[in-house]
Motif scaffolding. Structure first.
Motif, PDB file in Angstrom:
ATOM      1  N   VAL A  29       0.854  -1.222  -0.026  1.00  0.00           N
ATOM      2  CA  VAL A  29      -0.046  -0.040   0.003  1.00  0.00           C
ATOM      3  C   VAL A  29       0.874   1.294  -0.103  1.00  0.00           C
ATOM      4  O   VAL A  29       1.515   1.655   1.018  1.00  0.00           O
ATOM      5  CB  VAL A  29      -0.876   0.046   1.159  1.00  0.00           C
ATOM      6  CG1 VAL A  29      -1.936   1.347   1.287  1.00  0.00           C
ATOM      7  CG2 VAL A  29      -1.680  -1.196   1.201  1.00  0.00           C
ATOM      8  N   HIS A  49       2.002   5.299  -2.156  1.00  0.00           N
ATOM      9  CA  HIS A  49       1.395   6.290  -3.099  1.00  0.00           C
ATOM     10  C   HIS A  49       1.532   5.779  -4.546  1.00  0.00           C
ATOM     11  O   HIS A  49       2.515   5.076  -5.055  1.00  0.00           O
ATOM     12  CB  HIS A  49       2.247   7.586  -3.084  1.00  0.00           C
ATOM     13  CG  HIS A  49       2.054   8.185  -1.736  1.00  0.00           C
ATOM     14  ND1 HIS A  49       2.819   8.120  -0.639  1.00  0.00           N
ATOM     15  CD2 HIS A  49       1.044   9.118  -1.204  1.00  0.00           C
ATOM     16  CE1 HIS A  49       2.342   8.842   0.424  1.00  0.00           C
ATOM     17  NE2 HIS A  49       1.607   9.429   0.141  1.00  0.00           N
ATOM     18  N   LEU A  79      -2.035  -2.093  -3.802  1.00  0.00           N
ATOM     19  CA  LEU A  79      -3.133  -0.783  -3.696  1.00  0.00           C
ATOM     20  C   LEU A  79      -2.015   0.213  -3.950  1.00  0.00           C
ATOM     21  O   LEU A  79      -1.399   0.869  -2.995  1.00  0.00           O
ATOM     22  CB  LEU A  79      -3.847  -1.031  -2.268  1.00  0.00           C
ATOM     23  CG  LEU A  79      -4.758   0.320  -2.058  1.00  0.00           C
ATOM     24  CD1 LEU A  79      -5.873   0.172  -3.292  1.00  0.00           C
ATOM     25  CD2 LEU A  79      -5.368   0.247  -0.796  1.00  0.00           C
ATOM     26  N   VAL A 119      -2.347   4.101  -3.976  1.00  0.00           N
ATOM     27  CA  VAL A 119      -3.048   5.238  -3.231  1.00  0.00           C
ATOM     28  C   VAL A 119      -3.013   6.519  -4.200  1.00  0.00           C
ATOM     29  O   VAL A 119      -2.065   7.034  -4.278  1.00  0.00           O
ATOM     30  CB  VAL A 119      -2.668   5.402  -1.898  1.00  0.00           C
ATOM     31  CG1 VAL A 119      -3.464   6.768  -1.185  1.00  0.00           C
ATOM     32  CG2 VAL A 119      -2.890   4.347  -1.013  1.00  0.00           C
ATOM     33  N   GLN A 139      -7.370  10.347  -2.738  1.00  0.00           N
ATOM     34  CA  GLN A 139      -7.925   9.604  -1.577  1.00  0.00           C
ATOM     35  C   GLN A 139      -7.480   9.994  -0.216  1.00  0.00           C
ATOM     36  O   GLN A 139      -6.369  10.495   0.047  1.00  0.00           O
ATOM     37  CB  GLN A 139      -7.469   8.125  -1.761  1.00  0.00           C
ATOM     38  CG  GLN A 139      -8.174   7.609  -3.046  1.00  0.00           C
ATOM     39  CD  GLN A 139      -7.672   6.201  -3.257  1.00  0.00           C
ATOM     40  OE1 GLN A 139      -6.330   5.848  -3.418  1.00  0.00           O
ATOM     41  NE2 GLN A 139      -8.397   4.992  -3.043  1.00  0.00           N
ATOM     42  N   GLN A 196     -10.592   6.347   3.116  1.00  0.00           N
ATOM     43  CA  GLN A 196     -10.816   5.528   1.808  1.00  0.00           C
ATOM     44  C   GLN A 196     -10.026   4.412   1.461  1.00  0.00           C
ATOM     45  O   GLN A 196     -10.471   3.370   0.996  1.00  0.00           O
ATOM     46  CB  GLN A 196     -10.901   6.558   0.744  1.00  0.00           C
ATOM     47  CG  GLN A 196     -12.067   7.535   0.493  1.00  0.00           C
ATOM     48  CD  GLN A 196     -11.815   8.501  -0.619  1.00  0.00           C
ATOM     49  OE1 GLN A 196     -10.674   9.362  -0.384  1.00  0.00           O
ATOM     50  NE2 GLN A 196     -12.813   8.995  -1.305  1.00  0.00           N
ATOM     51  N   VAL A 197      -8.762   4.712   1.947  1.00  0.00           N
ATOM     52  CA  VAL A 197      -7.742   3.463   1.843  1.00  0.00           C
ATOM     53  C   VAL A 197      -8.049   2.478   2.692  1.00  0.00           C
ATOM     54  O   VAL A 197      -7.949   1.160   2.347  1.00  0.00           O
ATOM     55  CB  VAL A 197      -6.218   4.183   2.181  1.00  0.00           C
ATOM     56  CG1 VAL A 197      -5.293   3.108   2.239  1.00  0.00           C
ATOM     57  CG2 VAL A 197      -6.025   5.372   1.002  1.00  0.00           C
ATOM     58  N   SER A 198      -8.364   2.808   4.097  1.00  0.00           N
ATOM     59  CA  SER A 198      -8.865   1.767   4.835  1.00  0.00           C
ATOM     60  C   SER A 198     -10.181   0.807   4.242  1.00  0.00           C
ATOM     61  O   SER A 198      -9.924  -0.373   4.594  1.00  0.00           O
ATOM     62  CB  SER A 198      -9.220   2.353   6.363  1.00  0.00           C
ATOM     63  OG  SER A 198      -9.604   1.505   7.123  1.00  0.00           O
ATOM     64  N   THR A 240       4.317  -0.439   3.334  1.00  0.00           N
ATOM     65  CA  THR A 240       3.793   0.859   2.973  1.00  0.00           C
ATOM     66  C   THR A 240       4.951   1.910   2.735  1.00  0.00           C
ATOM     67  O   THR A 240       6.033   1.455   3.388  1.00  0.00           O
ATOM     68  CB  THR A 240       2.678   1.488   3.972  1.00  0.00           C
ATOM     69  OG1 THR A 240       2.149   2.780   3.281  1.00  0.00           O
ATOM     70  CG2 THR A 240       3.204   1.703   5.239  1.00  0.00           C
ATOM     71  N   THR A 260      -0.725   9.195   3.814  1.00  0.00           N
ATOM     72  CA  THR A 260      -2.093   8.640   3.507  1.00  0.00           C
ATOM     73  C   THR A 260      -2.078   7.125   3.569  1.00  0.00           C
ATOM     74  O   THR A 260      -2.906   6.713   4.293  1.00  0.00           O
ATOM     75  CB  THR A 260      -2.569   9.345   2.346  1.00  0.00           C
ATOM     76  OG1 THR A 260      -2.829  11.082   2.670  1.00  0.00           O
ATOM     77  CG2 THR A 260      -4.085   8.668   2.165  1.00  0.00           C
ATOM     78  N   PRO A 261      -1.102   6.688   2.655  1.00  0.00           N
ATOM     79  CA  PRO A 261      -1.181   5.084   2.558  1.00  0.00           C
ATOM     80  C   PRO A 261      -0.886   4.358   4.255  1.00  0.00           C
ATOM     81  O   PRO A 261      -1.676   3.815   4.542  1.00  0.00           O
ATOM     82  CB  PRO A 261      -0.081   4.716   1.689  1.00  0.00           C
ATOM     83  CG  PRO A 261       0.091   6.041   0.853  1.00  0.00           C
ATOM     84  CD  PRO A 261      -0.236   7.110   1.579  1.00  0.00           C
ATOM     85  N   GLY A 275      -4.055   5.058   6.224  1.00  0.00           N
ATOM     86  CA  GLY A 275      -5.242   3.838   5.935  1.00  0.00           C
ATOM     87  C   GLY A 275      -5.011   2.863   6.445  1.00  0.00           C
ATOM     88  O   GLY A 275      -5.839   2.167   6.864  1.00  0.00           O
TER      89      GLY A 275
END
Length: 131
Positions: A9, A11, A36, A38, A42, A46-48, A68, A74-75, A78
């Protein structure tokens, strides 16, 4: 499933790029690594939610390992949000690199706790000073 379900997970497009290089390195498609990317649009929730949806589609595995890119981004946030809602099924690392990903793939037959221990023990294999 035995072992850990791996989630990459990061960017966009880092997850897909790392996965593509890992597939090249192993000489085959690695369909057992969840990727995933990201998007900048997002947010952590939303990531979660995207992680939770894919986790459910996979049959809600009891051992999940996340890789990650950056702590606090953000990733990462999430992933943390997902983990907080599902105690004791997931561990992970931030600061993923190609060597870390390749090692995690190699050790994916281990549960998340064992995988984290193994990655920690192996740091000399993927983190070295350049003379």
């Amino acid at each position: 499933m035995t072992g850990s379900c791996l989630f990459l997970v990061c960017h966009a497009p880092l997850s897909s790029a790392l996965h593509a290089v890992a597939c090249h390195g192993f000489g085959r498609s690695l369909t057992d690594v969840e990727v995933l990317d990201v998007l900048s649009s997002q947010g952590p929730e939303q990531v979660s939610e995207a992680i939770a949806l894919r986790w459910q589609e996979l049959g809600s595995p009891s051992s999940v390992f996340f890789l990650t890119d950056m702590i606090g981004a953000t990733p990462y946030n999430g992933v943390v949000a997902f983990m907080k809602k599902r105690n004791n099924i997931a561990l992970g690392v931030a600061g993923v690199s190609l060597p870390v990903l390749l090692r995690a793939i190699t050790y994916r037959s281990l549960n998340a706790s064992e995988l984290l221990t193994k990655l920690s023990e192996d740091t000399e294999h993927y983190l070295q000073a350049i003379p």
